[in-house]
Motif scaffolding. Sequence first.
Motif: not given
Length: 327
Positions: A142-147, A214-235
């Motif tokens: 979570p600490n890798d998520i941009p402020a 637009e979030c192009p440079d996230l670490s794998d850990g940040a992406v994982a934290a965002i997916l875990e926090r997200a309301t839903a994933f769109l595909w």
Amino acid sequence: MRHVLQAFTDPVAPLDTSALRRLAKARAPRFALAWTIRRAMPQGCRYFNVGHTNLTDRHLTALKDCTITILLHDTIPLDLPDLQKEGTPEIFEAKLSAAVKHADRLIYISDQTRTDVARHATGPIPPGLVAPIGVDLPDPAPNDIPANLPMDGPVFVTLGTIEPRKNHAFLLDLWEQLGEDAPTLLICGHRGWRNEDVFVRLDTSPMMNRTVFECPDLSDGAVAAILERATAFLWPSLAEGYGLPPLEAAARGTPVLCAPLPVTQELLGDVAIYADLSDFDTWRAEIRRLAQMKRADRPDPVTPPDWDSHFALVLDAAGGSQTSGQV
């Protein structure tokens, strides 16, 4: 040569990849490929190709004394040729032809890939099996998520290279329709190719950095934290041979709203919410409903395919788990 040896013996020296490539080409020139392979590889060894590389008549013919197993990911270059880089469909068609012609066994990452290969291949198809690839789940950071990313309210996420097949234009249209009250949309991934109209919208739309980020440079850990926090994933993808991102989201218990692709239905079944890409009303309604969903009502995390199961299937089909002599 000195620089190449130094790269292997000096742990702090940068690897001189250009010199390594020159050395490799000198040791195995094109005209001597078959001789080099026969000299280095014992007769009867097993050759595995898992990356769609070196799938040529010249290379595979040189391996005629080996048992050849080739893993095929998808046939997207032939299914959506207009959305590929120039020349890609022709190159892929030649690779698929060589694979079908020379392989002793084909491995497919999904039933859909197997169906697609049968649709495109000419001539007899070698024996094969479906072995879904494993899904690795990085630890959330979570600490890798941009402020600057608003994570307090409803947050919807899509993940993948920004290229036409992933259909980011659909989401931008959808968010324009949702208007000023739209929830946050995070577009995670680098810009790709042949998508200039979408790039212009990402650079100029008034939605950007208000409801769309637009979030192009996230670490794998940040992406994982965002997916875990997200309301839903769109595909809203137009085609996939597998589709790792929705599997990653579902494995974290994040609701998935997606187009009804056969491979997504194969892997996620009734866990995902499906809506046709022509049905904007359903997409808007589902997004509004999901935005109000309590976390307690989220689906249970799915158990994704794992690598142990993948390799058990592949090695069993190849004649057992013994690895001696395999490439």
